[in-house]
Design an enzyme around this catalytic site. Structure first.
Site, PDB file in Angstrom:
ATOM      1  N   GLU A   1     -16.473 -11.472   2.816  1.00  0.00           N
ATOM      2  CA  GLU A   1     -15.389 -11.378   1.856  1.00  0.00           C
ATOM      3  C   GLU A   1     -14.653 -12.507   1.533  1.00  0.00           C
ATOM      4  O   GLU A   1     -14.414 -12.710   0.191  1.00  0.00           O
ATOM      5  CB  GLU A   1     -14.438 -10.387   2.585  1.00  0.00           C
ATOM      6  CG  GLU A   1     -13.092  -9.994   1.798  1.00  0.00           C
ATOM      7  CD  GLU A   1     -11.872  -9.324   2.506  1.00  0.00           C
ATOM      8  OE1 GLU A   1     -11.736  -9.822   3.822  1.00  0.00           O
ATOM      9  OE2 GLU A   1     -11.055  -8.449   2.057  1.00  0.00           O
TER      10      GLU A   1
ATOM     11  N   SER B   1      -7.073   1.891  -2.859  1.00  0.00           N
ATOM     12  CA  SER B   1      -6.015   0.934  -3.100  1.00  0.00           C
ATOM     13  C   SER B   1      -6.325  -0.350  -3.523  1.00  0.00           C
ATOM     14  O   SER B   1      -7.512  -0.884  -3.277  1.00  0.00           O
ATOM     15  CB  SER B   1      -5.482   0.702  -1.888  1.00  0.00           C
ATOM     16  OG  SER B   1      -4.371  -0.365  -1.904  1.00  0.00           O
TER      17      SER B   1
ATOM     18  N   CYS C   1     -11.663  -1.827  13.979  1.00  0.00           N
ATOM     19  CA  CYS C   1     -11.681  -3.327  13.993  1.00  0.00           C
ATOM     20  C   CYS C   1     -12.058  -3.633  15.546  1.00  0.00           C
ATOM     21  O   CYS C   1     -12.590  -4.547  15.926  1.00  0.00           O
ATOM     22  CB  CYS C   1     -10.725  -4.109  13.585  1.00  0.00           C
ATOM     23  SG  CYS C   1     -10.386  -3.589  11.788  1.00  0.00           S
TER      24      CYS C   1
ATOM     25  N   GLU D   1       0.921  -1.244   0.081  1.00  0.00           N
ATOM     26  CA  GLU D   1       0.065   0.048  -0.021  1.00  0.00           C
ATOM     27  C   GLU D   1       0.755   1.312   0.131  1.00  0.00           C
ATOM     28  O   GLU D   1       0.533   2.229  -0.711  1.00  0.00           O
ATOM     29  CB  GLU D   1      -0.819  -0.023   1.205  1.00  0.00           C
ATOM     30  CG  GLU D   1      -2.148   0.728   0.991  1.00  0.00           C
ATOM     31  CD  GLU D   1      -3.238   0.530   1.943  1.00  0.00           C
ATOM     32  OE1 GLU D   1      -4.251  -0.407   1.693  1.00  0.00           O
ATOM     33  OE2 GLU D   1      -3.350   0.994   3.133  1.00  0.00           O
TER      34      GLU D   1
ATOM     35  N   GLU E   1     -13.538 -13.222  -6.658  1.00  0.00           N
ATOM     36  CA  GLU E   1     -12.238 -12.965  -7.132  1.00  0.00           C
ATOM     37  C   GLU E   1     -11.182 -13.271  -6.312  1.00  0.00           C
ATOM     38  O   GLU E   1      -9.882 -13.252  -6.455  1.00  0.00           O
ATOM     39  CB  GLU E   1     -12.006 -11.374  -7.519  1.00  0.00           C
ATOM     40  CG  GLU E   1     -12.069 -10.442  -6.268  1.00  0.00           C
ATOM     41  CD  GLU E   1     -13.724 -10.158  -6.087  1.00  0.00           C
ATOM     42  OE1 GLU E   1     -14.646 -11.016  -6.194  1.00  0.00           O
ATOM     43  OE2 GLU E   1     -13.872  -9.133  -5.250  1.00  0.00           O
TER      44      GLU E   1
ATOM     45  N   LYS F   1     -15.709 -10.181   7.022  1.00  0.00           N
ATOM     46  CA  LYS F   1     -14.743 -11.006   6.549  1.00  0.00           C
ATOM     47  C   LYS F   1     -15.368 -12.261   6.051  1.00  0.00           C
ATOM     48  O   LYS F   1     -14.693 -13.061   5.392  1.00  0.00           O
ATOM     49  CB  LYS F   1     -13.661 -11.085   7.548  1.00  0.00           C
ATOM     50  CG  LYS F   1     -12.910  -9.837   8.182  1.00  0.00           C
ATOM     51  CD  LYS F   1     -12.008  -9.388   6.872  1.00  0.00           C
ATOM     52  CE  LYS F   1     -10.962  -8.246   7.532  1.00  0.00           C
ATOM     53  NZ  LYS F   1     -10.460  -7.669   6.457  1.00  0.00           N
TER      54      LYS F   1
ATOM     55  N   CYS G   1      -8.492  -2.426   3.372  1.00  0.00           N
ATOM     56  CA  CYS G   1      -8.331  -3.486   4.438  1.00  0.00           C
ATOM     57  C   CYS G   1      -9.747  -3.806   4.940  1.00  0.00           C
ATOM     58  O   CYS G   1      -9.863  -5.142   5.443  1.00  0.00           O
ATOM     59  CB  CYS G   1      -7.649  -3.358   5.517  1.00  0.00           C
ATOM     60  SG  CYS G   1      -5.950  -2.547   5.221  1.00  0.00           S
TER      61      CYS G   1
ATOM     62  N   GLU H   1       2.326   1.557  -3.476  1.00  0.00           N
ATOM     63  CA  GLU H   1       1.204   1.936  -4.519  1.00  0.00           C
ATOM     64  C   GLU H   1       0.925   3.703  -4.119  1.00  0.00           C
ATOM     65  O   GLU H   1       0.924   4.416  -4.981  1.00  0.00           O
ATOM     66  CB  GLU H   1      -0.047   1.137  -4.234  1.00  0.00           C
ATOM     67  CG  GLU H   1      -1.049   1.722  -5.096  1.00  0.00           C
ATOM     68  CD  GLU H   1      -2.521   1.162  -4.827  1.00  0.00           C
ATOM     69  OE1 GLU H   1      -2.551   0.004  -3.809  1.00  0.00           O
ATOM     70  OE2 GLU H   1      -3.425   1.356  -5.421  1.00  0.00           O
TER      71      GLU H   1
END
Lengths: 579, 167
Positions: free
Chosen positions: A367, A325, A509, A285, A372, A364, A305, A288
């Site tokens: 996710e 990102s 979190c 990150e 993908e 999550k 994230c 990037e």
């Protein structure tokens, strides 16, 4: 403004005008039972709709009883919270709630952790005198993250307040009226088909078993006990700051070592750390970010994230999908590296490797199902369990958690720096990225490793840092309502910020939808965040790019940050969705 | 949600013109729902979704409001809207038997329309004509002191106007 004079249970008191009877009673040490009421102050989660009528108190001279949670004290008011009339009324209200509530407490996911159950115990309800019609609504088990059982709903509206007002997602509404009322979705769509981000904050605030997590513990037990499977586990930063609460330890206890020991006792073949992958995330990150800055790429860069936040921007701001990102979230980076590289090093067939993530998060779970994020058709992360589910597994195994010795994570993907552990609190991801970006851009370390202006539970934080002669304007939002506000600013004024961190849950979190229940205590989140920062301070290494195992991974497998292989395995793409 | 029906598309365009004519969209959900039901006759899900997007409110909120107020219909109504009063006075004077007779004759449940869309049947609360109980109305025309035996006559009256068939 002059103070209001009044009495509660004969005690003379003063308060600011507008203060509620409930608040004033609490400050005098007088307990009034509540159910629908919830005030988590800093997170803007304030539910005082007065729907449950449990907090009824007697006010002298008033014909009927008053709900303490949303009745303001007034000059000369005389309140009795302990009169027979008030106590009887509360008991009756709870009996009426129970008359339309399933009585399967013994096998309910919220057994011993249910506010309605506690209330029934507190008020010594021994029988329910009302035996009327019962609702029979279908369950919603469509999603990977949460389960809705509307039959256990007490219509407190906390989930609606959280989803619509705090998170600005708007999944829930009261549907129909009277006895038929149910907190439902638009057109009764299954959760999976709605704009739900699966942040799980509705589950966090639900007082009963109406909203619970999808339980993956048995899938994990089965994998552990399958001799053909090599089962590895990783734990997110925020888990270690809250898991102790599952075992009666004080809020804010840091249990990193005990957690590693417990996971080994449960039978995982290797015990790794998502913190390692958080350091890896920062490598990609920060790289990037610097590339975008140097090459005139799209700014601001948004951290990626948080899967709930990603789904939020996909639905609500599909026109802005070029700014996040492309980095995968840390546990997905971990899964990708584990199955493509670590498996080979360990001599394990990736097809037989099972990656389990322990996360503070319900999103999550969703996710991990994203198409993908899979190696062919097999997901990189096989199962996600929450902090609460790990607590349950440890209890099931009969492990005495509090007396465990401190264990270590296994090497190769277990080492971490202080920069990675702060991923668990709002502001932590961008702080970790700035630490490394600063070092890379200037060739030296910042005077202070701690970017404290980005910390704290405040919904939106901003700070400007001069790095190598350039002013970088940074913003941090936690809570999706705050994220929406910040994104609207970005949309209207694209040049204002250089980098933005967003976490879906208010506070980050540490207050995730998979964490132990907050016990209606607004201090819970801050204490967990402090535990995380204390772990950062105690670390010898506090920069992600100094993590020796991360450096080794680039040397032996990935090459450079941003390399072709890094892009293949550690970066992802987003999908435009509608509202 | 794509709107396949071109007739519906035209109706939604008419609704959009109305929404655009409002000085503010804030707090106008119920007003817009009324207008939409005027134009379309009922409030199908795609229309509710359309309104949600146009007003910038969650679809769940629109659906919540639509299901809260009995005035709003999610199912299409017939050309002739039969409303049986179930207020206290009508109820005690046998309104249920009238509703049951309509259900039998038209082969519909309350809230539904006949297949040919000629009739729809609903129950409503007091219409303020208690002296005439039990009362029904068809497209707003009041019939008082209705007996189950009158039901067929009323249905035939409207079928004769239209030449349609029952059921």
């Amino acid at each position: 403004m002059s103070l209001v004079n009044f009495t509660i249970n004969g005690i003379s008191m003063q308060a600011e005008p507008g203060a509620t009877i409930l608040e004033c009673a609490k400050s005098a040490g007088i307990h009034i039972p509540t159910l629908c009421h919830l005030n988590l102050h800093d997170t803007k989660m304030v539910n005082q709709v007065g729907t449950c009528r449990v907090c009824m108190v007697e006010v002298e001279g008033r014909r009927n009883l008053a709900p303490a949670c949303n009745t303001a004290v007034a000059e000369g008011m005389a309140v009795r919270t302990d009169s027979v009339k008030a106590i009887k009324a509360r008991r009756k209200v709870v009996e009426l709630l129970l008359s339309n509530h399933p009585k399967d407490c013994l096998v309910c996911a919220r057994n011993q952790n249910c506010e309605l159950q506690s209330l029934a115990a507190e008020l010594s309800i021994r029988r329910v005198r009302y035996d009327g019609k019962r609702n029979n609504f279908p369950w919603d088990t469509s999603s990977y993250s949460l389960v809705r059982d509307p039959n256990k709903c007490v219509l407190c509206r906390r989930c609606e307040t959280m989803c619509n007002k705090v998170q600005s997602v708007g999944v829930y509404s009261a549907v129909n009226r009277g006895f038929e009322t149910v907190i439902g979705t638009a057109f009764d769509e299954p959760m999976l088909d709605t704009v739900c981000t699966f942040c799980g904050q509705c589950v966090s605030v639900c007082p009963t078993g109406a909203l619970t997590q999808v339980d993956n513990t048995w899938a994990v037990w089965d994998a552990i006990n399958n001799p053909d499977k090599f089962v590895i586990v990783q734990t997110a930063p925020a888990v270690r700051a809250a898991l102790g609460e599952e075992f009666g330890m004080p809020v804010g206890s840091l249990v990193t070592g005990k957690m590693a020991s417990a996971l080994r006792l449960l039978g995982f073949d290797k015990v790794y750390d998502t913190d390692f992958a958080a350091d890896l995330t920062i490598m990609e990150e920060a790289h990037e970010f610097i590339e975008r800055v140097k090459n005139g790429g799209t700014l601001p860069i948004l951290t990626s994230c948080c899967p709930a936040w990603v789904k939020f921007i996909e639905h609500q701001f599909p026109e802005l999908l070029d700014i996040p990102s492309t980095c995968k979230s840390p546990h997905e980076m971990f899964g990708a590296v584990a199955k493509t590289h670590l498996a080979g090093k360990l001599g394990v067939d990736p097809a037989n490797m099972v990656v389990v993530s322990v996360m503070p998060c319900l999103a999550k779970k969703y996710e991990a199902s994203r198409p993908e994020l899979a190696l062919e058709s097999s997901p990189y992360v096989d199962y996600v369990i929450t902090t609460r589910e790990l607590g349950a597994m440890i209890r099931e195994a009969g492990v005495r958690f509090a007396s465990l010795p401190d264990g270590e994570f296994d090497s190769a993907m277990g080492e971490s720096t202080g920069a990675s552990v702060i991923f668990g609190a709002t502001g932590g991801v961008i702080e970790a990225a700035l630490r490394t970006a600063y070092a890379w851009l200037t060739g030296e370390k910042p005077a202070d490793v701690e970017f404290t202006a980005l910390r704290g539970i405040k919904g939106i934080k901003e700070a400007t840092y001069n790095i190598a002669g350039t002013d970088f304007k940074i913003a941090v939002a936690s809570g999706l309502g705050n994220a929406r506000e910040l994104l609207e600013r970005v949309r209207d004024n694209p040049d204002e910020y250089h980098a933005i961190e967003i976490m879906a849950c208010p506070g980050g979190c540490v207050s995730g939808g998979g964490q132990p229940y907050h016990g209606n205590d607004p201090e819970t989140y801050a204490k967990r965040a402090e535990a995380i920062y204390s772990e950062d301070r105690a670390k010898a290494l506090r920069y992600s790019h100094e993590n020796p195992e991360v450096i080794a991974l680039y040397e032996e497998f990935l090459g450079e940050p941003g390399s072709h292989r890094a892009h293949e395995l550690l970066h992802t793409e987003y999908t435009k969705r509608t509202v | 949600m794509p709107v396949a029906d071109t007739d519906m598309a035209a109706k939604l365009a008419e609704l959009d013109a109305y929404i655009d004519s409002l000085p503010t969209k804030e707090g106008k959900l119920i007003t817009v729902l009324h207008k939409a039901q005027d134009i379309i006759g009922y409030l199908p899900f795609d229309a509710q979704h359309h309104i949600a997007r146009r007003l910038g409110v969650p679809s769940s909120k629109v659906y919540g409001v639509v299901t809260f107020y009995s005035f709003f219909n999610i199912k299409p109504k017939g050309k002739y809207k039969i409303a049986c009063c179930m207020g206290t006075a009508c109820f005690v004077r046998g309104a249920q038997a009238i509703v049951d007779e309509f259900k039998k004759r038209l082969s519909v449940e309350t809230g539904e329309a006949t297949k040919d869309m000629l009739f729809s049947l609903d129950t409503i609360r007091c219409v303020g004509a208690c002296g005439l109980a039990p009362v029904i109305s068809v497209n707003g025309k009041i019939y008082g002191r209705v007996a189950p035996d009158d039901v067929n006559k009323i249905i035939e009256e409207y079928m004769a106007k239209d030449g349609g068939s029952v059921g």
